[in-house]
Design an enzyme around this catalytic site. Structure first.
Site, short mmCIF file in Angstrom:
data_model
loop_
_atom_site.label_atom_id
_atom_site.label_comp_id
_atom_site.label_asym_id
_atom_site.label_seq_id
_atom_site.Cartn_x
_atom_site.Cartn_y
_atom_site.Cartn_z
N GLY A 291 24.08 -23.00 12.41
CA GLY A 291 24.95 -22.10 11.69
C GLY A 291 25.41 -22.95 10.35
O GLY A 291 24.74 -23.62 9.92
N ASP B 186 21.87 -32.93 21.61
CA ASP B 186 21.48 -33.10 20.34
C ASP B 186 21.96 -34.21 19.65
O ASP B 186 22.88 -34.05 18.54
CB ASP B 186 21.52 -31.78 19.61
CG ASP B 186 20.73 -31.57 18.50
OD1 ASP B 186 21.13 -30.95 17.66
OD2 ASP B 186 19.63 -32.30 18.32
#
Length: 617
Positions: free
Chosen positions: A39, A149
Protein backbone atom coordinates in the site's frame (compact mmCIF):
# COMPACT_ATOMS: atom_id res chain seq x y z
CA UNK A 1 9.28 1.94 1.33
CA UNK A 2 10.00 0.95 -2.25
CA UNK A 3 8.10 2.60 -5.09
CA UNK A 4 5.81 0.49 -7.27
CA UNK A 5 2.69 0.81 -9.40
CA UNK A 6 0.34 0.98 -6.43
CA UNK A 7 -2.89 2.86 -7.09
CA UNK A 8 -4.37 4.23 -3.85
CA UNK A 9 -8.04 3.84 -2.99
CA UNK A 10 -10.24 6.69 -4.25
CA UNK A 11 -10.48 9.66 -1.92
CA UNK A 12 -12.40 12.91 -2.13
CA UNK A 13 -10.22 15.13 -4.30
CA UNK A 14 -12.70 18.00 -3.97
CA UNK A 15 -11.35 18.80 -0.52
CA UNK A 16 -8.71 21.56 -0.63
CA UNK A 17 -5.26 20.07 -0.27
CA UNK A 18 -4.40 22.54 2.50
CA UNK A 19 -7.14 20.94 4.62
CA UNK A 20 -6.21 17.41 3.64
CA UNK A 21 -8.57 14.69 2.48
CA UNK A 22 -10.97 13.06 4.96
CA UNK A 23 -10.55 9.49 6.16
CA UNK A 24 -13.50 8.40 8.23
CA UNK A 25 -14.58 11.06 10.68
CA UNK A 26 -11.37 11.12 12.67
CA UNK A 27 -8.51 11.79 10.26
CA UNK A 28 -7.29 14.01 7.43
CA UNK A 29 -4.77 12.80 4.84
CA UNK A 30 -1.93 14.80 3.35
CA UNK A 31 1.16 14.10 1.24
CA UNK A 32 2.46 10.67 0.26
CA UNK A 33 5.37 9.51 2.40
CA UNK A 34 6.12 6.29 0.53
CA UNK A 35 4.78 3.31 -1.36
CA UNK A 36 5.35 -0.39 -0.92
CA UNK A 37 4.05 -3.78 -1.97
CA UNK A 38 1.00 -3.63 0.29
CA UNK A 39 0.00 0.00 0.00
CA UNK A 40 0.70 3.70 0.17
CA UNK A 41 1.71 5.63 3.29
CA UNK A 42 0.52 9.19 3.75
CA UNK A 43 0.93 11.75 6.47
CA UNK A 44 -2.28 12.13 8.42
CA UNK A 45 -3.65 14.24 11.23
CA UNK A 46 -6.23 13.55 13.92
CA UNK A 47 -9.01 15.97 14.75
CA UNK A 48 -7.02 17.01 17.81
CA UNK A 49 -4.08 17.99 15.60
CA UNK A 50 -1.74 15.06 16.23
CA UNK A 51 0.33 13.90 13.25
CA UNK A 52 0.09 10.21 12.32
CA UNK A 53 1.14 7.93 9.49
CA UNK A 54 -1.69 6.27 7.55
CA UNK A 55 -1.11 3.19 5.43
CA UNK A 56 -3.78 2.77 2.75
CA UNK A 57 -3.90 -0.88 1.75
CA UNK A 58 -4.34 -1.91 -1.85
CA UNK A 59 -7.94 -1.52 -3.06
CA UNK A 60 -8.27 -5.19 -4.01
CA UNK A 61 -7.75 -6.14 -0.36
CA UNK A 62 -10.89 -4.24 0.63
CA UNK A 63 -12.81 -6.33 -1.89
CA UNK A 64 -11.80 -9.58 -0.17
CA UNK A 65 -14.44 -10.42 2.51
CA UNK A 66 -11.99 -12.63 4.40
CA UNK A 67 -9.47 -9.82 4.45
CA UNK A 68 -12.04 -7.33 5.77
CA UNK A 69 -13.10 -9.81 8.43
CA UNK A 70 -9.48 -10.28 9.57
CA UNK A 71 -9.02 -6.51 9.47
CA UNK A 72 -11.74 -6.03 12.06
CA UNK A 73 -10.94 -9.15 14.07
CA UNK A 74 -7.29 -8.23 14.60
CA UNK A 75 -8.00 -4.69 15.78
CA UNK A 76 -7.73 -5.48 19.47
CA UNK A 77 -4.45 -7.37 19.12
CA UNK A 78 -2.71 -4.84 16.90
CA UNK A 79 -3.84 -1.72 18.75
CA UNK A 80 -2.99 -3.27 22.10
CA UNK A 81 0.62 -3.97 21.12
CA UNK A 82 3.05 -1.35 22.43
CA UNK A 83 6.84 -1.51 22.74
CA UNK A 84 9.64 1.08 22.40
CA UNK A 85 11.00 -0.81 19.38
CA UNK A 86 7.83 -1.13 17.32
CA UNK A 87 5.73 1.37 15.41
CA UNK A 88 2.42 1.41 17.26
CA UNK A 89 -0.82 0.72 15.43
CA UNK A 90 -3.24 3.39 16.64
CA UNK A 91 -6.37 2.54 14.68
CA UNK A 92 -7.80 0.45 11.86
CA UNK A 93 -10.26 2.23 9.58
CA UNK A 94 -12.61 0.52 7.14
CA UNK A 95 -14.44 2.99 4.90
CA UNK A 96 -16.07 1.67 1.73
CA UNK A 97 -13.27 0.60 -0.64
CA UNK A 98 -10.60 1.86 1.75
CA UNK A 99 -8.77 -0.11 4.44
CA UNK A 100 -6.30 1.98 6.41
CA UNK A 101 -3.88 1.38 9.27
CA UNK A 102 -3.19 4.45 11.41
CA UNK A 103 0.26 4.34 13.02
CA UNK A 104 2.79 6.44 14.86
CA UNK A 105 4.47 8.98 12.59
CA UNK A 106 8.19 8.37 13.02
CA UNK A 107 10.49 11.32 12.45
CA UNK A 108 13.59 9.82 10.91
CA UNK A 109 14.71 7.64 7.99
CA UNK A 110 14.13 3.94 7.50
CA UNK A 111 17.07 1.59 7.90
CA UNK A 112 17.33 1.07 4.14
CA UNK A 113 17.81 4.81 3.51
CA UNK A 114 20.42 5.05 6.27
CA UNK A 115 22.30 2.00 4.99
CA UNK A 116 22.29 3.41 1.47
CA UNK A 117 23.68 6.71 2.75
CA UNK A 118 26.42 5.14 4.85
CA UNK A 119 27.30 2.01 2.89
CA UNK A 120 27.92 -0.15 5.98
CA UNK A 121 27.67 0.16 9.75
CA UNK A 122 30.45 -0.51 12.26
CA UNK A 123 29.83 -3.98 13.74
CA UNK A 124 28.93 -2.60 17.17
CA UNK A 125 26.33 -0.24 15.72
CA UNK A 126 24.90 -2.94 13.45
CA UNK A 127 24.61 -5.26 16.44
CA UNK A 128 23.01 -2.58 18.64
CA UNK A 129 20.42 -1.72 16.01
CA UNK A 130 19.64 -5.41 15.56
CA UNK A 131 19.18 -5.81 19.32
CA UNK A 132 16.47 -3.15 19.17
CA UNK A 133 14.80 -4.89 16.23
CA UNK A 134 14.89 -8.20 18.10
CA UNK A 135 13.35 -6.65 21.22
CA UNK A 136 10.47 -5.32 19.17
CA UNK A 137 10.17 -8.58 17.29
CA UNK A 138 9.97 -10.49 20.56
CA UNK A 139 6.99 -8.35 21.60
CA UNK A 140 5.32 -9.12 18.26
CA UNK A 141 5.99 -12.85 18.62
CA UNK A 142 4.50 -12.81 22.12
CA UNK A 143 1.08 -12.04 20.57
CA UNK A 144 1.30 -15.05 18.25
CA UNK A 145 2.18 -12.96 15.20
CA UNK A 146 5.01 -13.92 12.84
CA UNK A 147 6.18 -10.84 10.92
CA UNK A 148 7.22 -12.65 7.70
CA UNK A 149 8.85 -9.63 6.07
CA UNK A 150 11.82 -8.46 8.15
CA UNK A 151 14.03 -6.19 6.04
CA UNK A 152 15.66 -2.75 6.36
CA UNK A 153 12.69 -1.03 4.68
CA UNK A 154 10.47 -2.18 7.55
CA UNK A 155 12.70 -0.78 10.29
CA UNK A 156 12.19 2.94 10.96
CA UNK A 157 14.80 4.94 12.83
CA UNK A 158 13.27 7.37 15.30
CA UNK A 159 15.55 10.40 15.78
CA UNK A 160 16.25 11.28 19.42
CA UNK A 161 17.16 14.72 20.81
CA UNK A 162 20.77 13.59 21.33
CA UNK A 163 21.06 12.59 17.67
CA UNK A 164 20.81 8.84 18.27
CA UNK A 165 18.44 6.64 16.27
CA UNK A 166 16.09 4.14 17.88
CA UNK A 167 15.01 1.25 15.60
CA UNK A 168 11.28 0.65 15.47
CA UNK A 169 9.88 -2.35 13.63
CA UNK A 170 6.93 -1.63 11.34
CA UNK A 171 4.46 -3.44 9.08
CA UNK A 172 3.80 -6.35 11.43
CA UNK A 173 0.14 -5.25 11.25
CA UNK A 174 0.05 -5.60 7.47
CA UNK A 175 1.61 -9.06 7.61
CA UNK A 176 -0.89 -10.16 10.24
CA UNK A 177 -3.89 -8.85 8.32
CA UNK A 178 -2.93 -10.09 4.89
CA UNK A 179 -1.80 -13.52 6.01
CA UNK A 180 -4.49 -14.24 8.59
CA UNK A 181 -3.93 -15.98 11.92
CA UNK A 182 -0.44 -17.46 11.66
CA UNK A 183 -0.95 -19.73 14.63
CA UNK A 184 -3.97 -21.50 13.19
CA UNK A 185 -3.96 -21.50 9.40
CA UNK A 186 -2.10 -20.47 6.26
CA UNK A 187 -3.71 -18.56 3.44
CA UNK A 188 -0.57 -17.04 1.93
CA UNK A 189 3.13 -16.61 2.37
CA UNK A 190 4.64 -13.17 2.41
CA UNK A 191 8.26 -12.23 2.04
CA UNK A 192 11.02 -10.68 -0.03
CA UNK A 193 13.47 -12.99 -1.87
CA UNK A 194 16.68 -11.59 -0.35
CA UNK A 195 15.40 -12.23 3.19
CA UNK A 196 13.17 -15.31 2.84
CA UNK A 197 13.84 -18.34 5.02
CA UNK A 198 14.38 -21.54 3.01
CA UNK A 199 11.51 -23.43 4.65
CA UNK A 200 9.05 -20.81 3.39
CA UNK A 201 10.24 -21.44 -0.14
CA UNK A 202 9.48 -25.12 0.49
CA UNK A 203 5.91 -24.23 1.57
CA UNK A 204 6.28 -24.72 5.33
CA UNK A 205 4.37 -22.91 8.04
CA UNK A 206 6.16 -19.65 9.03
CA UNK A 207 7.51 -19.65 12.57
CA UNK A 208 9.52 -17.48 14.92
CA UNK A 209 12.63 -19.10 13.43
CA UNK A 210 11.60 -17.87 9.96
CA UNK A 211 11.75 -14.29 11.24
CA UNK A 212 15.09 -14.94 12.94
CA UNK A 213 16.55 -16.14 9.63
CA UNK A 214 15.53 -12.79 8.09
CA UNK A 215 17.13 -10.95 11.02
CA UNK A 216 20.38 -12.83 10.32
CA UNK A 217 20.29 -11.76 6.66
CA UNK A 218 19.66 -8.15 7.68
CA UNK A 219 22.50 -8.16 10.22
CA UNK A 220 24.85 -9.53 7.55
CA UNK A 221 23.76 -6.73 5.21
CA UNK A 222 24.29 -3.98 7.80
CA UNK A 223 27.91 -5.07 8.25
CA UNK A 224 28.66 -5.88 4.59
CA UNK A 225 26.44 -3.51 2.59
CA UNK A 226 24.53 -6.24 0.76
CA UNK A 227 22.71 -9.47 1.64
CA UNK A 228 24.60 -12.77 1.28
CA UNK A 229 22.63 -14.06 -1.72
CA UNK A 230 22.25 -10.83 -3.67
CA UNK A 231 22.51 -10.87 -7.44
CA UNK A 232 20.65 -12.65 -10.18
CA UNK A 233 16.96 -13.22 -10.68
CA UNK A 234 14.51 -13.76 -7.81
CA UNK A 235 14.46 -17.45 -8.74
CA UNK A 236 18.24 -17.65 -8.48
CA UNK A 237 18.19 -15.93 -5.10
CA UNK A 238 15.55 -18.32 -3.78
CA UNK A 239 17.58 -21.32 -4.92
CA UNK A 240 20.64 -20.00 -3.09
CA UNK A 241 18.65 -19.73 0.16
CA UNK A 242 17.72 -23.39 -0.15
CA UNK A 243 21.00 -24.82 -1.41
CA UNK A 244 23.95 -22.61 -0.34
CA UNK A 245 25.64 -21.52 2.85
CA UNK A 246 27.08 -17.98 2.64
CA UNK A 247 30.83 -17.54 2.80
CA UNK A 248 32.40 -15.38 5.46
CA UNK A 249 32.94 -11.82 4.16
CA UNK A 250 36.16 -9.92 4.85
CA UNK A 251 35.96 -7.67 7.89
CA UNK A 252 33.26 -9.74 9.59
CA UNK A 253 34.21 -10.34 13.26
CA UNK A 254 34.44 -14.02 14.14
CA UNK A 255 32.10 -13.78 17.14
CA UNK A 256 29.44 -12.00 15.07
CA UNK A 257 29.88 -14.46 12.20
CA UNK A 258 29.23 -17.37 14.54
CA UNK A 259 25.88 -15.92 15.63
CA UNK A 260 24.88 -15.10 12.05
CA UNK A 261 25.68 -18.69 11.12
CA UNK A 262 23.23 -19.91 13.76
CA UNK A 263 20.53 -17.57 12.48
CA UNK A 264 21.06 -18.71 8.88
CA UNK A 265 20.88 -22.43 9.60
CA UNK A 266 18.91 -24.19 6.87
CA UNK A 267 16.84 -26.23 9.30
CA UNK A 268 14.56 -24.04 11.47
CA UNK A 269 15.13 -26.28 14.48
CA UNK A 270 18.86 -25.47 14.35
CA UNK A 271 18.23 -21.75 14.82
CA UNK A 272 17.88 -19.99 18.20
CA UNK A 273 14.60 -20.50 20.02
CA UNK A 274 13.52 -16.88 20.42
CA UNK A 275 14.24 -13.28 19.52
CA UNK A 276 15.01 -12.54 23.16
CA UNK A 277 17.78 -15.13 23.29
CA UNK A 278 19.42 -13.68 20.17
CA UNK A 279 19.15 -10.14 21.55
CA UNK A 280 20.84 -11.23 24.80
CA UNK A 281 23.65 -12.94 22.86
CA UNK A 282 24.23 -9.83 20.75
CA UNK A 283 24.30 -7.59 23.82
CA UNK A 284 27.07 -9.75 25.29
CA UNK A 285 29.10 -9.23 22.10
CA UNK A 286 28.83 -5.42 22.10
CA UNK A 287 31.97 -4.75 24.25
CA UNK A 288 34.14 -6.92 22.00
CA UNK A 289 32.86 -5.10 18.90
CA UNK A 290 33.19 -1.59 20.27
CA UNK A 291 36.44 -0.53 18.55
CA UNK A 292 36.04 -2.27 15.19
CA UNK A 293 35.66 0.03 12.18
CA UNK A 294 33.01 -0.23 9.49
CA UNK A 295 34.10 -2.49 6.62
CA UNK A 296 34.06 -1.28 3.01
CA UNK A 297 30.80 -2.23 1.26
CA UNK A 298 30.98 -5.45 -0.71
CA UNK A 299 30.60 -5.25 -4.48
CA UNK A 300 29.56 -8.91 -4.61
CA UNK A 301 28.90 -11.55 -1.96
CA UNK A 302 31.84 -13.87 -1.24
CA UNK A 303 31.83 -17.40 -2.63
CA UNK A 304 29.54 -19.79 -0.74
CA UNK A 305 30.90 -22.15 1.88
CA UNK A 306 30.68 -25.39 -0.10
CA UNK A 307 32.03 -27.54 2.73
CA UNK A 308 29.36 -26.31 5.09
CA UNK A 309 26.55 -26.26 2.53
CA UNK A 310 23.44 -28.18 3.49
CA UNK A 311 20.56 -28.58 1.06
CA UNK A 312 17.19 -28.40 2.77
CA UNK A 313 15.68 -31.74 1.76
CA UNK A 314 12.91 -32.14 4.30
CA UNK A 315 10.80 -29.96 6.56
CA UNK A 316 9.96 -31.28 10.04
CA UNK A 317 6.27 -32.18 10.34
CA UNK A 318 5.99 -29.99 13.43
CA UNK A 319 6.45 -26.95 11.19
CA UNK A 320 3.52 -27.81 8.93
CA UNK A 321 -0.16 -27.26 9.54
CA UNK A 322 -1.24 -30.53 7.90
CA UNK A 323 0.16 -34.07 7.86
CA UNK A 324 2.05 -34.89 4.71
CA UNK A 325 4.13 -37.72 3.33
CA UNK A 326 5.41 -35.92 0.26
CA UNK A 327 9.16 -35.39 -0.08
CA UNK A 328 10.59 -32.59 -2.11
CA UNK A 329 13.97 -32.67 -3.70
CA UNK A 330 15.61 -29.91 -5.68
CA UNK A 331 13.08 -30.08 -8.51
CA UNK A 332 10.18 -29.58 -6.12
CA UNK A 333 11.81 -26.62 -4.49
CA UNK A 334 12.64 -25.04 -7.81
CA UNK A 335 9.02 -25.48 -8.91
CA UNK A 336 7.83 -23.76 -5.75
CA UNK A 337 10.30 -20.95 -6.33
CA UNK A 338 9.09 -20.61 -9.91
CA UNK A 339 5.56 -20.08 -8.63
CA UNK A 340 6.87 -17.33 -6.40
CA UNK A 341 8.64 -15.64 -9.28
CA UNK A 342 5.41 -15.68 -11.28
CA UNK A 343 3.68 -14.04 -8.31
CA UNK A 344 6.42 -11.45 -8.12
CA UNK A 345 5.87 -10.09 -11.61
CA UNK A 346 7.99 -7.22 -12.80
CA UNK A 347 7.41 -5.02 -9.79
CA UNK A 348 8.99 -7.19 -7.10
CA UNK A 349 7.78 -6.77 -3.54
CA UNK A 350 5.70 -9.27 -1.60
CA UNK A 351 5.39 -12.89 -2.64
CA UNK A 352 2.05 -14.67 -2.63
CA UNK A 353 0.77 -18.14 -3.31
CA UNK A 354 -2.26 -20.00 -2.12
CA UNK A 355 -1.93 -22.73 0.46
CA UNK A 356 -3.82 -25.99 0.44
CA UNK A 357 -4.59 -25.86 4.13
CA UNK A 358 -7.85 -24.38 5.35
CA UNK A 359 -7.83 -25.80 8.86
CA UNK A 360 -8.47 -23.61 11.87
CA UNK A 361 -7.23 -24.02 15.40
CA UNK A 362 -10.34 -22.30 16.82
CA UNK A 363 -13.45 -24.48 16.34
CA UNK A 364 -16.70 -22.76 17.19
CA UNK A 365 -18.31 -25.89 18.60
CA UNK A 366 -18.05 -29.63 18.30
CA UNK A 367 -20.84 -32.11 17.71
CA UNK A 368 -21.66 -31.86 21.38
CA UNK A 369 -22.92 -28.29 21.15
CA UNK A 370 -25.05 -26.01 19.05
CA UNK A 371 -23.78 -22.44 18.93
CA UNK A 372 -26.48 -19.87 19.54
CA UNK A 373 -26.52 -16.14 19.32
CA UNK A 374 -26.75 -13.45 21.94
CA UNK A 375 -29.94 -11.39 21.64
CA UNK A 376 -29.31 -8.14 23.51
CA UNK A 377 -32.31 -5.93 24.11
CA UNK A 378 -32.96 -2.48 22.64
CA UNK A 379 -32.06 -0.94 25.98
CA UNK A 380 -28.38 -0.99 25.03
CA UNK A 381 -27.33 2.53 24.12
CA UNK A 382 -23.78 2.58 22.83
CA UNK A 383 -22.09 5.92 22.45
CA UNK A 384 -22.27 7.04 18.81
CA UNK A 385 -18.94 7.36 17.09
CA UNK A 386 -17.64 8.57 13.76
CA UNK A 387 -14.97 5.89 13.70
CA UNK A 388 -15.11 3.22 11.06
CA UNK A 389 -14.54 0.70 13.85
CA UNK A 390 -17.73 -0.54 15.56
CA UNK A 391 -18.25 0.05 19.26
CA UNK A 392 -21.15 -2.15 20.29
CA UNK A 393 -21.95 -2.30 23.95
CA UNK A 394 -20.26 -5.14 25.76
CA UNK A 395 -22.87 -5.08 28.54
CA UNK A 396 -25.69 -6.65 26.53
CA UNK A 397 -27.39 -9.56 28.25
CA UNK A 398 -27.43 -12.58 25.94
CA UNK A 399 -30.08 -15.23 26.22
CA UNK A 400 -29.73 -18.60 24.53
CA UNK A 401 -32.74 -19.55 22.48
CA UNK A 402 -31.66 -22.86 20.93
CA UNK A 403 -31.59 -26.13 22.83
CA UNK A 404 -28.17 -27.80 23.06
CA UNK A 405 -27.29 -31.00 21.30
CA UNK A 406 -25.84 -33.15 24.08
CA UNK A 407 -23.63 -36.18 23.68
CA UNK A 408 -24.39 -39.17 25.88
CA UNK A 409 -26.08 -38.62 29.22
CA UNK A 410 -23.75 -35.85 30.35
CA UNK A 411 -21.90 -35.60 33.64
CA UNK A 412 -23.94 -33.33 35.96
CA UNK A 413 -21.68 -33.92 38.96
CA UNK A 414 -18.48 -32.73 37.25
CA UNK A 415 -17.03 -29.67 39.01
CA UNK A 416 -16.42 -26.81 36.61
CA UNK A 417 -13.04 -25.04 36.48
CA UNK A 418 -12.60 -21.38 35.53
CA UNK A 419 -13.52 -21.19 31.85
CA UNK A 420 -13.58 -17.44 31.32
CA UNK A 421 -10.54 -15.81 29.76
CA UNK A 422 -9.65 -18.99 27.83
CA UNK A 423 -9.96 -19.63 24.11
CA UNK A 424 -13.09 -21.37 22.89
CA UNK A 425 -11.13 -24.33 21.52
CA UNK A 426 -9.49 -24.88 24.90
CA UNK A 427 -12.82 -24.64 26.73
CA UNK A 428 -14.51 -27.04 24.28
CA UNK A 429 -11.69 -29.54 24.86
CA UNK A 430 -12.08 -29.16 28.64
CA UNK A 431 -15.86 -29.65 28.58
CA UNK A 432 -15.58 -32.65 26.29
CA UNK A 433 -13.05 -34.12 28.70
CA UNK A 434 -15.49 -33.63 31.59
CA UNK A 435 -18.29 -35.25 29.58
CA UNK A 436 -20.69 -32.36 30.21
CA UNK A 437 -23.42 -31.04 27.95
CA UNK A 438 -22.93 -27.45 26.86
CA UNK A 439 -23.96 -24.74 24.45
CA UNK A 440 -22.08 -21.74 23.13
CA UNK A 441 -23.57 -18.25 22.95
CA UNK A 442 -21.79 -15.68 20.77
CA UNK A 443 -21.60 -12.09 21.99
CA UNK A 444 -20.57 -9.36 19.55
CA UNK A 445 -17.94 -7.16 21.17
CA UNK A 446 -15.44 -5.10 19.18
CA UNK A 447 -13.37 -4.36 22.27
CA UNK A 448 -12.69 -7.97 23.26
CA UNK A 449 -10.29 -10.50 21.82
CA UNK A 450 -12.01 -12.82 19.39
CA UNK A 451 -13.11 -16.33 20.44
CA UNK A 452 -12.47 -15.85 24.16
CA UNK A 453 -14.98 -17.13 26.72
CA UNK A 454 -16.32 -14.11 28.65
CA UNK A 455 -19.00 -15.78 30.82
CA UNK A 456 -19.94 -19.20 32.10
CA UNK A 457 -22.88 -20.77 33.89
CA UNK A 458 -22.72 -22.53 36.35
CA UNK A 459 -19.92 -20.64 38.08
CA UNK A 460 -16.45 -22.11 38.70
CA UNK A 461 -16.41 -24.66 41.50
CA UNK A 462 -20.06 -25.61 40.96
CA UNK A 463 -21.38 -28.91 39.52
CA UNK A 464 -22.02 -28.84 35.79
CA UNK A 465 -25.66 -29.83 36.17
CA UNK A 466 -27.76 -30.57 33.11
CA UNK A 467 -26.23 -27.87 30.92
CA UNK A 468 -23.15 -25.66 30.85
CA UNK A 469 -23.53 -22.36 28.99
CA UNK A 470 -20.50 -20.38 27.86
CA UNK A 471 -20.56 -16.98 26.15
CA UNK A 472 -17.78 -16.34 23.66
CA UNK A 473 -16.73 -12.93 22.36
CA UNK A 474 -16.84 -12.33 18.63
CA UNK A 475 -15.49 -9.21 16.94
CA UNK A 476 -18.14 -8.12 14.45
CA UNK A 477 -17.80 -7.43 10.77
CA UNK A 478 -19.24 -4.00 9.97
CA UNK A 479 -21.28 -3.07 6.91
CA UNK A 480 -22.66 0.43 6.54
CA UNK A 481 -26.32 0.65 5.62
CA UNK A 482 -25.30 3.40 3.18
CA UNK A 483 -23.19 0.90 1.25
CA UNK A 484 -26.05 -1.55 0.66
CA UNK A 485 -28.60 0.66 -1.07
CA UNK A 486 -32.36 0.43 -0.52
CA UNK A 487 -34.70 -1.88 -2.41
CA UNK A 488 -37.52 0.58 -1.91
CA UNK A 489 -37.49 4.34 -1.38
CA UNK A 490 -35.07 7.12 -2.22
CA UNK A 491 -32.25 8.07 0.13
CA UNK A 492 -29.15 10.18 -0.06
CA UNK A 493 -25.78 8.97 1.16
CA UNK A 494 -23.86 12.23 1.46
CA UNK A 495 -21.78 13.37 4.41
CA UNK A 496 -24.05 15.30 6.79
CA UNK A 497 -23.86 16.99 10.18
CA UNK A 498 -26.26 16.32 13.04
CA UNK A 499 -25.89 18.26 16.29
CA UNK A 500 -22.44 19.31 15.14
CA UNK A 501 -21.29 15.71 14.58
CA UNK A 502 -20.14 14.92 11.04
CA UNK A 503 -21.25 11.55 9.66
CA UNK A 504 -19.47 10.27 6.56
CA UNK A 505 -21.64 7.16 6.08
CA UNK A 506 -25.06 8.70 6.68
CA UNK A 507 -28.29 8.01 4.87
CA UNK A 508 -30.95 10.73 4.74
CA UNK A 509 -34.31 11.43 3.15
CA UNK A 510 -36.81 14.26 2.97
CA UNK A 511 -39.78 14.13 5.32
CA UNK A 512 -42.76 16.02 3.94
CA UNK A 513 -46.18 16.76 5.33
CA UNK A 514 -49.19 14.47 4.89
CA UNK A 515 -47.13 11.47 3.72
CA UNK A 516 -45.27 8.63 5.40
CA UNK A 517 -41.87 8.10 3.85
CA UNK A 518 -40.84 4.44 3.64
CA UNK A 519 -37.35 3.08 2.97
CA UNK A 520 -36.64 -0.67 2.84
CA UNK A 521 -33.43 -2.71 2.81
CA UNK A 522 -32.79 -6.38 2.08
CA UNK A 523 -30.60 -7.77 4.89
CA UNK A 524 -30.58 -11.36 3.65
CA UNK A 525 -30.18 -12.79 7.20
CA UNK A 526 -26.54 -11.68 7.09
CA UNK A 527 -26.43 -9.47 10.19
CA UNK A 528 -26.95 -9.57 13.94
CA UNK A 529 -27.34 -5.92 15.04
CA UNK A 530 -28.18 -2.48 13.71
CA UNK A 531 -26.84 0.54 15.54
CA UNK A 532 -27.20 4.17 14.56
CA UNK A 533 -28.02 7.70 15.67
CA UNK A 534 -31.29 9.13 14.34
CA UNK A 535 -31.70 12.89 13.90
CA UNK A 536 -32.26 15.68 11.42
CA UNK A 537 -29.61 17.61 9.53
CA UNK A 538 -28.23 20.78 11.06
CA UNK A 539 -29.17 22.71 7.92
CA UNK A 540 -32.85 21.85 8.24
CA UNK A 541 -34.93 25.03 8.22
CA UNK A 542 -37.74 23.74 10.42
CA UNK A 543 -38.01 23.02 14.11
CA UNK A 544 -40.78 20.48 13.56
CA UNK A 545 -40.50 16.94 14.86
CA UNK A 546 -40.32 13.64 12.97
CA UNK A 547 -41.51 10.25 14.24
CA UNK A 548 -39.44 7.33 12.93
CA UNK A 549 -40.31 3.65 13.28
CA UNK A 550 -38.03 0.72 12.48
CA UNK A 551 -39.47 -2.67 11.48
CA UNK A 552 -37.85 -6.01 10.86
CA UNK A 553 -39.99 -8.40 8.81
CA UNK A 554 -43.12 -6.42 9.87
CA UNK A 555 -42.15 -6.55 13.55
CA UNK A 556 -41.61 -3.11 15.08
CA UNK A 557 -38.24 -2.82 16.79
CA UNK A 558 -38.17 0.84 17.79
CA UNK A 559 -40.04 4.13 17.59
CA UNK A 560 -38.18 7.42 18.07
CA UNK A 561 -39.12 11.08 17.75
CA UNK A 562 -36.39 13.53 16.77
CA UNK A 563 -36.14 17.20 15.84
CA UNK A 564 -33.50 19.83 15.21
CA UNK A 565 -30.99 19.46 18.05
CA UNK A 566 -32.63 16.29 19.43
CA UNK A 567 -31.25 12.87 18.47
CA UNK A 568 -31.97 9.27 19.42
CA UNK A 569 -29.54 6.35 19.55
CA UNK A 570 -30.65 2.78 18.88
CA UNK A 571 -28.96 -0.62 19.01
CA UNK A 572 -31.30 -3.30 17.68
CA UNK A 573 -31.21 -7.08 17.30
CA UNK A 574 -31.71 -7.92 13.60
CA UNK A 575 -30.65 -11.57 13.75
CA UNK A 576 -32.11 -13.65 10.89
CA UNK A 577 -33.87 -10.58 9.55
CA UNK A 578 -34.75 -10.39 5.85
CA UNK A 579 -36.38 -7.00 5.32
CA UNK A 580 -35.61 -3.81 7.24
CA UNK A 581 -38.27 -1.10 6.91
CA UNK A 582 -37.90 2.49 8.10
CA UNK A 583 -40.98 4.75 8.26
CA UNK A 584 -40.88 8.48 8.95
CA UNK A 585 -43.69 11.02 9.23
CA UNK A 586 -43.90 14.63 10.31
CA UNK A 587 -45.69 15.12 13.62
CA UNK A 588 -46.36 18.78 12.76
CA UNK A 589 -46.54 20.41 9.37
CA UNK A 590 -44.94 23.66 8.26
CA UNK A 591 -43.91 25.03 4.92
CA UNK A 592 -40.34 23.97 5.56
CA UNK A 593 -38.81 20.57 4.94
CA UNK A 594 -36.85 18.32 7.25
CA UNK A 595 -34.12 15.85 6.26
CA UNK A 596 -34.17 12.74 8.44
CA UNK A 597 -30.75 11.15 9.06
CA UNK A 598 -29.45 7.75 10.11
CA UNK A 599 -25.90 8.75 11.07
CA UNK A 600 -23.29 6.12 10.12
CA UNK A 601 -25.80 3.28 10.50
CA UNK A 602 -23.80 0.09 11.05
CA UNK A 603 -24.91 -3.49 10.50
CA UNK A 604 -22.85 -5.86 12.66
CA UNK A 605 -22.42 -9.51 11.80
CA UNK A 606 -20.23 -12.53 12.36
CA UNK A 607 -17.37 -13.15 9.90
CA UNK A 608 -18.80 -16.55 9.03
CA UNK A 609 -22.21 -15.11 8.18
CA UNK A 610 -21.81 -11.53 7.01
CA UNK A 611 -22.08 -10.60 3.40
CA UNK A 612 -23.25 -7.44 1.75
CA UNK A 613 -26.58 -8.28 0.15
CA UNK A 614 -27.10 -7.07 -3.38
CA UNK A 615 -30.11 -4.77 -3.70
CA UNK A 616 -32.76 -6.01 -6.09
CA UNK A 617 -35.32 -3.48 -7.31
Amino acid sequence: MSQDNFTPPPLDDSVPSADGQPLGAGYRLFEVLGRGAMGEVRRGRTLSGDDVAVKLLRPELAGDPAMVARFLQERGILIGLAHPNIVRVLDLVAEGPTLAIVMDLIHGPDLRSELTRRGTFPPVEAAALTVGVLRGLGAVHATGVVHRDIKPENVLLAAQPDGSLIPRLSDFGVSKLVSGNVTSRRTSVIGTPDYMAPELIDDALPTVQSDLYSVGIMLYELVCGMPPFAGGSPLAILRKHVELTPGKPPGMPDQLWGLIGELLAKQPTARPASAGLVAASLEQLLPSLAHLPAAPPLTAPPAPDLEGATVLNTIPHTLRDEPTTRSRGGAGRIAAAALLVIALGAGGGALWWQSRSTSSAEPTATASSTPTTATPTDSATPTPTDSATPTPSSTDSPSASTAPSPTGSGNPTAILPVLTGRSLSEVVQTLNGLGTRYEVTEVLDAKAKDNIVVAQKPAPGQPAGDLVTVSVSRIPVVTYLADIGPVNGDVGSDTVSVNGVRYTHAISWYASCNNTQIVEYDLGKDFRRLQTTIGVTDDSDSSGAVATEIYLDDRRLAAKTTSLGKTATVSLDVTQGLRLRIQSRRTSCTDHGINVVFGDAQLLGLPSESGTPSPTP
